[in-house]
Design a protein around this motif. Sequence first.
Motif, PDB file in Angstrom:
ATOM      1  N   LYS A   1     -27.352  -8.032 -24.216  1.00  0.00           N
ATOM      2  CA  LYS A   1     -27.347  -7.429 -23.438  1.00  0.00           C
ATOM      3  C   LYS A   1     -28.679  -6.533 -22.133  1.00  0.00           C
ATOM      4  O   LYS A   1     -27.893  -6.618 -21.567  1.00  0.00           O
ATOM      5  N   LYS A   2     -30.002  -7.068 -22.619  1.00  0.00           N
ATOM      6  CA  LYS A   2     -30.693  -6.453 -21.906  1.00  0.00           C
ATOM      7  C   LYS A   2     -30.942  -7.963 -20.824  1.00  0.00           C
ATOM      8  O   LYS A   2     -31.453  -7.559 -19.840  1.00  0.00           O
ATOM      9  N   CYS A   3     -30.443  -8.987 -21.461  1.00  0.00           N
ATOM     10  CA  CYS A   3     -30.154 -10.122 -20.086  1.00  0.00           C
ATOM     11  C   CYS A   3     -28.931  -9.733 -18.758  1.00  0.00           C
ATOM     12  O   CYS A   3     -29.636  -9.855 -18.504  1.00  0.00           O
ATOM     13  N   ILE A   4     -28.309  -9.752 -19.853  1.00  0.00           N
ATOM     14  CA  ILE A   4     -27.094  -8.856 -18.686  1.00  0.00           C
ATOM     15  C   ILE A   4     -27.859  -7.973 -18.009  1.00  0.00           C
ATOM     16  O   ILE A   4     -27.452  -8.339 -16.939  1.00  0.00           O
ATOM     17  N   ALA A   5     -28.668  -6.833 -18.236  1.00  0.00           N
ATOM     18  CA  ALA A   5     -28.960  -5.956 -17.269  1.00  0.00           C
ATOM     19  C   ALA A   5     -29.730  -5.809 -16.504  1.00  0.00           C
ATOM     20  O   ALA A   5     -30.239  -5.919 -14.865  1.00  0.00           O
ATOM     21  N   MET A   6     -30.788  -7.268 -16.696  1.00  0.00           N
ATOM     22  CA  MET A   6     -31.717  -7.813 -16.171  1.00  0.00           C
ATOM     23  C   MET A   6     -31.281  -8.529 -14.869  1.00  0.00           C
ATOM     24  O   MET A   6     -31.503  -8.553 -13.464  1.00  0.00           O
ATOM     25  N   LEU A   7     -29.465  -9.307 -15.218  1.00  0.00           N
ATOM     26  CA  LEU A   7     -29.741  -9.958 -14.054  1.00  0.00           C
ATOM     27  C   LEU A   7     -28.743  -9.152 -13.322  1.00  0.00           C
ATOM     28  O   LEU A   7     -28.619  -9.691 -12.179  1.00  0.00           O
ATOM     29  N   ASP A   8     -28.241  -8.116 -13.794  1.00  0.00           N
ATOM     30  CA  ASP A   8     -27.372  -7.707 -12.774  1.00  0.00           C
ATOM     31  C   ASP A   8     -29.005  -6.783 -11.598  1.00  0.00           C
ATOM     32  O   ASP A   8     -28.745  -6.588 -10.747  1.00  0.00           O
ATOM     33  N   GLN A   9     -30.459  -6.032 -12.558  1.00  0.00           N
ATOM     34  CA  GLN A   9     -31.010  -5.486 -11.560  1.00  0.00           C
ATOM     35  C   GLN A   9     -31.148  -7.215 -10.526  1.00  0.00           C
ATOM     36  O   GLN A   9     -31.585  -6.545  -9.237  1.00  0.00           O
TER      37      GLN A   9
ATOM     38  N   GLN B   1     -46.649  -8.082  -9.477  1.00  0.00           N
ATOM     39  CA  GLN B   1     -47.163  -7.816  -8.327  1.00  0.00           C
ATOM     40  C   GLN B   1     -45.772  -8.891  -8.452  1.00  0.00           C
ATOM     41  O   GLN B   1     -45.663  -9.572  -7.053  1.00  0.00           O
ATOM     42  N   ALA B   2     -45.644 -10.234  -8.695  1.00  0.00           N
ATOM     43  CA  ALA B   2     -44.774 -11.240  -8.810  1.00  0.00           C
ATOM     44  C   ALA B   2     -43.374 -11.070  -8.023  1.00  0.00           C
ATOM     45  O   ALA B   2     -42.274  -9.905  -8.944  1.00  0.00           O
ATOM     46  N   LYS B   3     -43.077 -11.962  -7.932  1.00  0.00           N
ATOM     47  CA  LYS B   3     -41.726 -10.947  -6.475  1.00  0.00           C
ATOM     48  C   LYS B   3     -40.793 -11.494  -7.891  1.00  0.00           C
ATOM     49  O   LYS B   3     -39.681 -11.023  -7.738  1.00  0.00           O
ATOM     50  N   PHE B   4     -40.594 -13.057  -8.455  1.00  0.00           N
ATOM     51  CA  PHE B   4     -39.368 -13.213  -9.880  1.00  0.00           C
ATOM     52  C   PHE B   4     -40.271 -13.569 -11.088  1.00  0.00           C
ATOM     53  O   PHE B   4     -41.059 -14.640 -10.448  1.00  0.00           O
ATOM     54  N   ASN B   5     -40.275 -12.252 -12.279  1.00  0.00           N
ATOM     55  CA  ASN B   5     -40.819 -12.690 -13.273  1.00  0.00           C
ATOM     56  C   ASN B   5     -39.812 -13.190 -14.230  1.00  0.00           C
ATOM     57  O   ASN B   5     -38.981 -12.652 -14.814  1.00  0.00           O
ATOM     58  N   PRO B   6     -39.543 -14.912 -14.864  1.00  0.00           N
ATOM     59  CA  PRO B   6     -38.879 -15.117 -15.707  1.00  0.00           C
ATOM     60  C   PRO B   6     -39.171 -14.272 -16.986  1.00  0.00           C
ATOM     61  O   PRO B   6     -37.769 -14.141 -17.382  1.00  0.00           O
ATOM     62  N   PHE B   7     -40.381 -13.832 -17.157  1.00  0.00           N
ATOM     63  CA  PHE B   7     -40.379 -13.356 -19.047  1.00  0.00           C
ATOM     64  C   PHE B   7     -39.543 -12.300 -18.847  1.00  0.00           C
ATOM     65  O   PHE B   7     -38.531 -11.586 -20.247  1.00  0.00           O
ATOM     66  N   GLN B   8     -38.898 -11.673 -17.752  1.00  0.00           N
ATOM     67  CA  GLN B   8     -37.800 -10.439 -18.029  1.00  0.00           C
ATOM     68  C   GLN B   8     -37.165 -10.996 -18.712  1.00  0.00           C
ATOM     69  O   GLN B   8     -36.316  -9.617 -19.535  1.00  0.00           O
ATOM     70  N   ILE B   9     -35.534 -11.785 -18.563  1.00  0.00           N
ATOM     71  CA  ILE B   9     -34.971 -12.804 -19.003  1.00  0.00           C
ATOM     72  C   ILE B   9     -35.580 -13.376 -19.505  1.00  0.00           C
ATOM     73  O   ILE B   9     -34.400 -13.372 -20.711  1.00  0.00           O
ATOM     74  N   ILE B  10     -36.514 -14.046 -19.932  1.00  0.00           N
ATOM     75  CA  ILE B  10     -36.147 -15.598 -21.054  1.00  0.00           C
ATOM     76  C   ILE B  10     -36.844 -14.458 -22.362  1.00  0.00           C
ATOM     77  O   ILE B  10     -36.361 -15.139 -23.320  1.00  0.00           O
ATOM     78  N   ASP B  11     -37.634 -13.523 -22.328  1.00  0.00           N
ATOM     79  CA  ASP B  11     -38.080 -13.408 -23.466  1.00  0.00           C
ATOM     80  C   ASP B  11     -36.947 -12.253 -23.743  1.00  0.00           C
ATOM     81  O   ASP B  11     -36.587 -12.373 -25.285  1.00  0.00           O
ATOM     82  N   ALA B  12     -36.440 -11.631 -23.411  1.00  0.00           N
ATOM     83  CA  ALA B  12     -34.790 -10.869 -24.046  1.00  0.00           C
ATOM     84  C   ALA B  12     -33.332 -12.348 -24.493  1.00  0.00           C
ATOM     85  O   ALA B  12     -33.310 -12.363 -25.252  1.00  0.00           O
TER      86      ALA B  12
ATOM     87  N   GLN C   1     -29.689  -8.887  -9.399  1.00  0.00           N
ATOM     88  CA  GLN C   1     -29.328  -9.341  -8.437  1.00  0.00           C
ATOM     89  C   GLN C   1     -28.682  -8.016  -7.201  1.00  0.00           C
ATOM     90  O   GLN C   1     -28.997  -8.588  -6.062  1.00  0.00           O
ATOM     91  N   GLN C   2     -29.256  -7.224  -7.849  1.00  0.00           N
ATOM     92  CA  GLN C   2     -28.830  -6.367  -6.638  1.00  0.00           C
ATOM     93  C   GLN C   2     -30.772  -5.954  -6.108  1.00  0.00           C
ATOM     94  O   GLN C   2     -30.539  -5.924  -4.845  1.00  0.00           O
ATOM     95  N   GLU C   3     -31.241  -6.920  -6.540  1.00  0.00           N
ATOM     96  CA  GLU C   3     -32.603  -7.111  -5.484  1.00  0.00           C
ATOM     97  C   GLU C   3     -32.276  -8.194  -4.539  1.00  0.00           C
ATOM     98  O   GLU C   3     -33.318  -8.376  -3.881  1.00  0.00           O
ATOM     99  N   GLY C   4     -31.412  -9.012  -5.055  1.00  0.00           N
ATOM    100  CA  GLY C   4     -31.276 -10.075  -3.963  1.00  0.00           C
ATOM    101  C   GLY C   4     -31.968 -11.113  -3.602  1.00  0.00           C
ATOM    102  O   GLY C   4     -31.989 -12.250  -2.793  1.00  0.00           O
TER     103      GLY C   4
END
Length: 353
Positions: free
Chosen positions: A232-240, A214-225, A242-245
Amino acid sequence: MKIYHNKLQQTLSQGFKPVWLVFGDEPWQKNDSLAQIKNHAQQHGFSEIIRFSSDNKFDWQQLMDEYQSMSLFASQRIIEVEFTTIKIGDSGNKALLALSEVIEKNATLQDVIFIFHGPKLDGPSANRKWFKTLTQLGCYVPIYDIDIQALPRWLQSQARYFNVNLAPELSLLLIELFEGNLPALAQELQKLSLLFPQNQLISLQAAEQLVIKQAKFNPFQIIDALLMGNCKKCIAMLDQIQQEGIAPGQAIWIFHKEINQLYAMLDKITQGKTLNDIYKEYRIWDKRKPLYQHALTHISLNNVKRAMSRLADIDLLSKTNSEFNAYILLADLCVTLYHGETMQHFSLNYEYS
């Protein structure tokens, strides 16, 4: 009298007060204070609300006229005055002093409640005679930001209010996700109160996916990686994202907070502090200790310094030059933390490198 937000309900129950003053900038406490005062008044028959908004051209005589008029709709009224500026001038000062005198003379009538609210008061405004006089007639509720030290107490207080029993690790997760955003955190508690039985202990495992989803933007999605060195996973999440605006500034802020903490932790290691001491100081819960252990043993102090320098450049470029993609620059940052010796030879100005 002067009270704080956590004493408001108790003060309301102690009896009628003709004047309430709520001033400050933190939105959740401010809105909650106003709602509590109005709800309490409406429960006691104050069914009509008349609202004014003051600016530099406001005619303060309107308040006196309204106070002294007879209502066509209700015998008990709430007169709400929002200050768009705390600089009300001599005319406002004189009008409010005159109004104070009339309110004091009619104190036994208990048919009108004034609610004054606005931005944080500076020292001179809080010392103006009108403000001191109104405070003596009623109650002043100053609204201050809740800092990270006070946030756990606030969270537990609100959890009790909603009959939500949070496991300690879940409390830490909520604080990490919603620090600086009390409205969102309060909303999350309300949601948990609806989804779990009253006073049932809600574990991290039971709520984590729900909260993160439910969180609009979750820091753990990138920070944990990032902490695990999975660039590689960090870069994929950054791209994601970015696509979400998601605005780059949000991601930059999160990286800034985490990298500064890593620098401080690594610096303490060089001073001889143990990992356990550092975990305790920075309140790292058990589930996240392996992440930090990996990061603190695979990231050098020099590389953190390089990352901090590059992050400052990224922040500047993102604000001053639309030719650069901030997410590409953040991908560079992730790699720099682990391979700074190589990345330092590459310019962030990729248009000319």
